[in-house]
Design a protein around this motif. Sequence first.
Motif, PDB file in Angstrom:
ATOM      1  N   THR A 262      34.886  39.058  41.408  1.00  0.00           N
ATOM      2  CA  THR A 262      33.994  39.378  40.286  1.00  0.00           C
ATOM      3  C   THR A 262      32.555  39.666  40.727  1.00  0.00           C
ATOM      4  O   THR A 262      32.129  39.205  41.799  1.00  0.00           O
ATOM      5  N   PHE A 263      31.852  40.395  39.885  1.00  0.00           N
ATOM      6  CA  PHE A 263      30.410  40.607  40.086  1.00  0.00           C
ATOM      7  C   PHE A 263      29.590  39.589  39.279  1.00  0.00           C
ATOM      8  O   PHE A 263      28.367  39.662  39.260  1.00  0.00           O
TER       9      PHE A 263
ATOM     10  N   GLY B 278      34.490  42.732  36.763  1.00  0.00           N
ATOM     11  CA  GLY B 278      35.219  42.075  37.846  1.00  0.00           C
ATOM     12  C   GLY B 278      36.284  43.051  38.313  1.00  0.00           C
ATOM     13  O   GLY B 278      36.457  44.115  37.728  1.00  0.00           O
ATOM     14  N   TYR B 279      36.987  42.697  39.373  1.00  0.00           N
ATOM     15  CA  TYR B 279      38.016  43.624  39.855  1.00  0.00           C
ATOM     16  C   TYR B 279      39.224  42.899  40.420  1.00  0.00           C
ATOM     17  O   TYR B 279      39.148  41.733  40.786  1.00  0.00           O
TER      18      TYR B 279
ATOM     19  N   ILE C 126      42.900  49.282  43.434  1.00  0.00           N
ATOM     20  CA  ILE C 126      41.815  48.562  42.740  1.00  0.00           C
ATOM     21  C   ILE C 126      41.810  48.870  41.249  1.00  0.00           C
ATOM     22  O   ILE C 126      41.987  50.015  40.834  1.00  0.00           O
ATOM     23  N   ILE C 127      41.565  47.831  40.456  1.00  0.00           N
ATOM     24  CA  ILE C 127      41.288  48.043  39.024  1.00  0.00           C
ATOM     25  C   ILE C 127      40.066  47.218  38.650  1.00  0.00           C
ATOM     26  O   ILE C 127      39.915  46.070  39.112  1.00  0.00           O
ATOM     27  N   PHE C 128      39.196  47.814  37.848  1.00  0.00           N
ATOM     28  CA  PHE C 128      38.034  47.082  37.349  1.00  0.00           C
ATOM     29  C   PHE C 128      38.321  46.568  35.944  1.00  0.00           C
ATOM     30  O   PHE C 128      39.037  47.215  35.170  1.00  0.00           O
ATOM     31  N   GLY C 129      37.734  45.418  35.634  1.00  0.00           N
ATOM     32  CA  GLY C 129      37.938  44.843  34.307  1.00  0.00           C
ATOM     33  C   GLY C 129      36.620  44.430  33.683  1.00  0.00           C
ATOM     34  O   GLY C 129      35.586  44.357  34.357  1.00  0.00           O
ATOM     35  N   ASN C 130      36.676  44.162  32.403  1.00  0.00           N
ATOM     36  CA  ASN C 130      35.530  43.654  31.660  1.00  0.00           C
ATOM     37  C   ASN C 130      35.397  42.167  32.032  1.00  0.00           C
ATOM     38  O   ASN C 130      35.747  41.270  31.270  1.00  0.00           O
ATOM     39  N   GLY C 131      34.936  41.972  33.261  1.00  0.00           N
ATOM     40  CA  GLY C 131      35.011  40.644  33.876  1.00  0.00           C
ATOM     41  C   GLY C 131      36.416  40.479  34.445  1.00  0.00           C
ATOM     42  O   GLY C 131      37.339  41.198  34.032  1.00  0.00           O
TER      43      GLY C 131
END
Length: 372
Positions: free
Chosen positions: A220-221, A233-234, A85-90
């Motif tokens: 995404t969240f 987002g991820y 898993i990687i999280f992103g700025n969206g």
Amino acid sequence: MIKPRPQLKGITMYSPGKPIEEVKLQMGLTKIYKMASNENPFGCSPMAEEAIRQEIEEITRYPETTSPALTVKLAARLGISSDQIIFGNGSDEIIRLLTRCYINEGDHAVMAGVTFPRYKTNVLIDGGEVIEVEMTEGKHDLNAMLAAITSKTKMIFVCNPNNPTGTIVGRRELLSFIEQVPEDVLLIMDEAYYEYAESEEYLDTLPLLPDHPNMVILRTFSKVYGLAALRIGYGMMNPEIVQQLQKVKDPFNVNRLAAVAASASLDDDSFLIDTIVKNREGRQYLIQYFDEMNLRYFITQTNFIMVDTGCPSKEVYQKLLNKGVIIRPGHLMGYPTMIRVTIGQEEENEVLVRELRKILDSTPLTWKGVEK
Ligand SMILES: Cc1ncc(COP(=O)(O)O)c(C=O)c1O
């Protein structure tokens, strides 16, 4: 003047759905109905709001670089390992990281003719070439996309459900496609609207991840979780790809408030279910009206609908805007007589129907048969 990189020639700034604040000012209106950016009209989880309030005390401190607690929690929930898993700025950022890591000058990226525009923009910025494959009835033509793969192809994007059409690709068709994408082509499944897709035809791609090290899934969240402004987002993928993306991401790409809000949202299934149910009701309401009016629309598995008003979308957009209703005109996306409407709260849906009915009832004849 200093010259920018040549790749930027022809790239234009992203044009988002008009913000509420801007329309208020421009139109002198106090009540605005924003049905343009596929946000959650029902807000976000109260548990996320509470988590944000508590975390405010920590905002003088940088966030952690990879949101480890959130990663572990999400991984456990999804039954995958944390290093996938990687999280992103969206999820926007993850699209950018993917092209930045994998697109070399001249590489090809295959995508649907009408899909989320950030794929194209990022591929072009990184020097790649975009191969757009014509759609059939607002759906990805997966066979044609496979046929478009050559030795130059580096990545292929499938937006499922697709933005802006809301359509999904069939389960069997997608399974067979995934099996046929060559291993040296990165297959990016953008599932930003995953939670809304209720059709039995919708394929859950996550179980396929272990057997497809070239597959990346984006979620995404921002949508069903209602955290669009926080930007989180991820992506889920082979750990080796995660490691590459980690190298190029900004160190503090996910802020503290976003991380705690996302984490709290994962604990609130009832908010999620409530949103999905209300969205389903709103969709039924709008579809019923569109059917009554004999308007054609794409079958959607999302929180938005693309509908053909038969009139120039630019003008329908402007007329709705004058009434404080913000939608997305289709001419920006290659559908000059369609509009994309985010399914709203009950009142928003009613206002849209009322105003659209007025516009279409007074349609001047000159609008008919608009040029494509
Ligand atoms: C298909 C699709 N992918 C990705 C995104 C980006 O979402 P975010 O960056 O807010 O996670 C959007 C937003 O509209 C979208 O529609």
